[in-house]
Design a protein around this motif. Structure first.
Motif, PDB file in Angstrom:
ATOM      1  N   TRP A  64       0.930  -1.295   0.034  1.00 16.72           N
ATOM      2  CA  TRP A  64       0.020  -0.125   0.076  1.00 16.72           C
ATOM      3  C   TRP A  64       0.786   1.250   0.174  1.00 16.72           C
ATOM      4  O   TRP A  64       0.257   2.337   0.452  1.00 16.72           O
ATOM      5  CB  TRP A  64      -1.095   0.042   1.216  1.00 16.72           C
ATOM      6  CG  TRP A  64      -1.994  -1.171   1.202  1.00 16.72           C
ATOM      7  CD1 TRP A  64      -2.073  -1.956   2.077  1.00 16.72           C
ATOM      8  CD2 TRP A  64      -3.125  -1.176   0.548  1.00 16.72           C
ATOM      9  NE1 TRP A  64      -3.082  -2.948   1.642  1.00 16.72           N
ATOM     10  CE2 TRP A  64      -3.985  -2.388   0.675  1.00 16.72           C
ATOM     11  CE3 TRP A  64      -3.785  -0.135  -0.602  1.00 16.72           C
ATOM     12  CZ2 TRP A  64      -5.091  -2.624   0.002  1.00 16.72           C
ATOM     13  CZ3 TRP A  64      -5.003  -0.526  -1.281  1.00 16.72           C
ATOM     14  CH2 TRP A  64      -5.669  -1.814  -0.820  1.00 16.72           C
ATOM     15  N   HIS A 107       1.875   1.311   3.836  1.00 16.38           N
ATOM     16  CA  HIS A 107       0.978   2.950   3.799  1.00 16.38           C
ATOM     17  C   HIS A 107       1.630   4.163   3.867  1.00 16.38           C
ATOM     18  O   HIS A 107       1.118   5.028   4.222  1.00 16.38           O
ATOM     19  CB  HIS A 107       0.063   2.719   4.898  1.00 16.38           C
ATOM     20  CG  HIS A 107      -0.650   1.393   5.241  1.00 16.38           C
ATOM     21  ND1 HIS A 107      -1.815   1.173   4.413  1.00 16.38           N
ATOM     22  CD2 HIS A 107      -0.547   0.250   5.924  1.00 16.38           C
ATOM     23  CE1 HIS A 107      -2.507   0.250   4.431  1.00 16.38           C
ATOM     24  NE2 HIS A 107      -1.680  -0.739   5.560  1.00 16.38           N
ATOM     25  N   ASN A 163       0.309   9.621   6.647  1.00 14.78           N
ATOM     26  CA  ASN A 163      -0.297   9.529   5.455  1.00 14.78           C
ATOM     27  C   ASN A 163      -1.998   8.983   6.100  1.00 14.78           C
ATOM     28  O   ASN A 163      -2.633   8.139   5.662  1.00 14.78           O
ATOM     29  CB  ASN A 163      -0.188   8.193   4.642  1.00 14.78           C
ATOM     30  CG  ASN A 163      -0.994   7.893   3.249  1.00 14.78           C
ATOM     31  OD1 ASN A 163      -1.564   8.988   2.846  1.00 14.78           O
ATOM     32  ND2 ASN A 163      -0.745   7.038   2.765  1.00 14.78           N
ATOM     33  N   GLU A 204      -4.945  10.555   4.966  1.00 16.00           N
ATOM     34  CA  GLU A 204      -5.818  10.305   3.984  1.00 16.00           C
ATOM     35  C   GLU A 204      -6.074   8.980   3.424  1.00 16.00           C
ATOM     36  O   GLU A 204      -7.051   8.260   3.290  1.00 16.00           O
ATOM     37  CB  GLU A 204      -5.867  11.279   2.834  1.00 16.00           C
ATOM     38  CG  GLU A 204      -6.891  11.310   2.088  1.00 16.00           C
ATOM     39  CD  GLU A 204      -8.177  11.803   2.464  1.00 16.00           C
ATOM     40  OE1 GLU A 204      -9.386  11.090   2.006  1.00 16.00           O
ATOM     41  OE2 GLU A 204      -8.417  12.518   3.505  1.00 16.00           O
ATOM     42  N   GLY A 205      -4.795   8.394   3.281  1.00 19.19           N
ATOM     43  CA  GLY A 205      -4.698   7.048   2.667  1.00 19.19           C
ATOM     44  C   GLY A 205      -5.053   6.122   3.552  1.00 19.19           C
ATOM     45  O   GLY A 205      -5.546   5.029   3.340  1.00 19.19           O
ATOM     46  N   LYS A 225      -7.503   6.572   6.112  1.00 21.63           N
ATOM     47  CA  LYS A 225      -8.933   6.682   6.181  1.00 21.63           C
ATOM     48  C   LYS A 225      -9.405   5.675   4.758  1.00 21.63           C
ATOM     49  O   LYS A 225     -10.633   5.128   4.926  1.00 21.63           O
ATOM     50  CB  LYS A 225      -9.259   7.949   5.862  1.00 21.63           C
ATOM     51  CG  LYS A 225      -9.134   8.762   7.140  1.00 21.63           C
ATOM     52  CD  LYS A 225      -9.506  10.322   6.966  1.00 21.63           C
ATOM     53  CE  LYS A 225      -8.957  11.206   8.187  1.00 21.63           C
ATOM     54  NZ  LYS A 225      -9.442  12.341   8.091  1.00 21.63           N
ATOM     55  N   ARG A 226      -8.895   5.756   3.537  1.00 20.55           N
ATOM     56  CA  ARG A 226      -9.547   5.236   2.323  1.00 20.55           C
ATOM     57  C   ARG A 226      -9.421   3.675   2.467  1.00 20.55           C
ATOM     58  O   ARG A 226     -10.157   2.708   1.998  1.00 20.55           O
ATOM     59  CB  ARG A 226      -8.522   5.610   1.276  1.00 20.55           C
ATOM     60  CG  ARG A 226      -8.982   7.128   0.964  1.00 20.55           C
ATOM     61  CD  ARG A 226      -7.894   7.630  -0.517  1.00 20.55           C
ATOM     62  NE  ARG A 226      -8.292   8.933  -0.809  1.00 20.55           N
ATOM     63  CZ  ARG A 226      -7.634   9.389  -1.578  1.00 20.55           C
ATOM     64  NH1 ARG A 226      -6.767   9.002  -2.303  1.00 20.55           N
ATOM     65  NH2 ARG A 226      -7.825  10.595  -2.032  1.00 20.55           N
ATOM     66  N   ARG A 227      -8.326   3.240   3.316  1.00 18.63           N
ATOM     67  CA  ARG A 227      -8.230   1.870   3.623  1.00 18.63           C
ATOM     68  C   ARG A 227      -8.825   1.261   4.853  1.00 18.63           C
ATOM     69  O   ARG A 227      -8.760   0.135   5.263  1.00 18.63           O
ATOM     70  CB  ARG A 227      -6.709   1.511   3.730  1.00 18.63           C
ATOM     71  CG  ARG A 227      -6.231   1.725   2.129  1.00 18.63           C
ATOM     72  CD  ARG A 227      -4.476   1.774   2.261  1.00 18.63           C
ATOM     73  NE  ARG A 227      -4.107   2.709   1.185  1.00 18.63           N
ATOM     74  CZ  ARG A 227      -3.135   3.495   1.005  1.00 18.63           C
ATOM     75  NH1 ARG A 227      -2.409   3.459   2.425  1.00 18.63           N
ATOM     76  NH2 ARG A 227      -2.883   4.456   0.090  1.00 18.63           N
ATOM     77  N   GLY A 228      -9.753   2.083   5.395  1.00 22.51           N
ATOM     78  CA  GLY A 228     -10.574   1.445   6.403  1.00 22.51           C
ATOM     79  C   GLY A 228     -10.135   1.771   7.911  1.00 22.51           C
ATOM     80  O   GLY A 228     -10.725   1.269   8.610  1.00 22.51           O
TER      81      GLY A 228
END
Length: 260
Positions: free
Chosen positions: A147, A165, A196, A198-199, A201-204
């Motif tokens: 990721w 991440h 990171n 924002e990243g 959050k996008r990955r749960g």
């Protein structure tokens, strides 16, 4: 369904192609190359071996995969390039095999996106679900965990590790290990600039997990602590957070200096 080979493509008789493989115009597939089911090789690609490519990959065009490592120590020993499944590899990407002294294998995992002119040098190990933007470059022996996003024109020095991440900003040059979850600024100095979030959050990742990671980042980078003392505090925080434990484990495994 059988393979679909364009008449102008050159396929070595010793290459092994799975079912539903397509090879476009003017592409070369050399000996000791194995291509898995459903993989598409676009036009003007060069794949030399030993190289193993999994299933359902798409090499869009002008990709050079499996070439000799760009290392003066390489003496022709047998080394490999191993690519997993469902990767998209765009135009003019170059992927080199490993070296005998570096483990012998360059390895790329699954579900990665490598945009135009990405370079992956010898003995690199790339995880899953990574994005390499245009002109991003890895020197030899770099490890990139799952990721990770490498922005355009970014690069990593040989033997560096980039944790899961992490986000590497545009034009950043990484010359030390980047801990998991860390955002590296868009400048040539490659300095940490927070997490990171924002990243994540996008990955749960929920707010509690992100808060624990932010606390760990402040301990490591903002509090002004010596690394040994910061690690002690991280060990305490890791008792209630698996994410902090993963970050601390990454630091403990390091052989190069941590990017600080």
């Amino acid at each position: 369904m059988s393979t679909d080979i364009h008449p102008s493509a050159v396929i070595d008789p010793k290459a092994r192609l799975g079912a539903n493989v397509r090879v476009g115009p003017f592409s070369l597939v050399g000996a000791d190359v194995e291509i898995g089911d459903g993989t598409v090789i676009g036009p003007h690609c060069s794949i030399t071996g030993p190289t193993r490519i999994g299933h359902d990959n798409h090499l869009v065009g002008h990709v050079a995969a499996g070439g000799d490592p760009q290392d003066k120590k390489f003496a022709g020993e047998r080394t490999e390039l191993v690519i997993g499944d469902r990767n998209v590899i765009r135009e003019f990407v170059t992927l080199n095999r490993g070296t005998g002294s570096g483990g012998g294998i360059t390895r790329i995992g699954d579900d990665n996106l490598l945009l135009a002119y990405t370079h992956v040098a010898h003995d690199c190990v790339i995880g899953n679900h990574c994005v390499f933007s245009n002109n991003s470059t890895l020197a030899g022996h770099v490890t990139v965990e799952d990721w990770v996003i490498m922005s355009g024109f970014s690069g990593a020095h040989q033997f560096c590790r980039i944790g899961a991440h992490a986000f590497i900003g545009m034009g950043a040059l990484v010359n030390g290990d980047v801990p998991p979850y860390t955002m590296v600024g868009s400048d040539s100095l490659g300095r940490p600039r927070g997490i990171n979030s924002e990243g994540l959050k996008r990955r749960g990742f929920d707010s509690e997990r992100i808060s624990a990671i932010k606390r760990a980042y402040r301990t490591l980078y903002v509090a002004g602590l010596p690394l040994a003392e910061a690690k002690q505090q991280l060990a305490e925080q890791a008792q209630s957070s698996d994410d902090v434990r993963a970050l601390l484990d990454f630091i403990e495994r390091g052989e190069r200096p941590l990017l600080r």
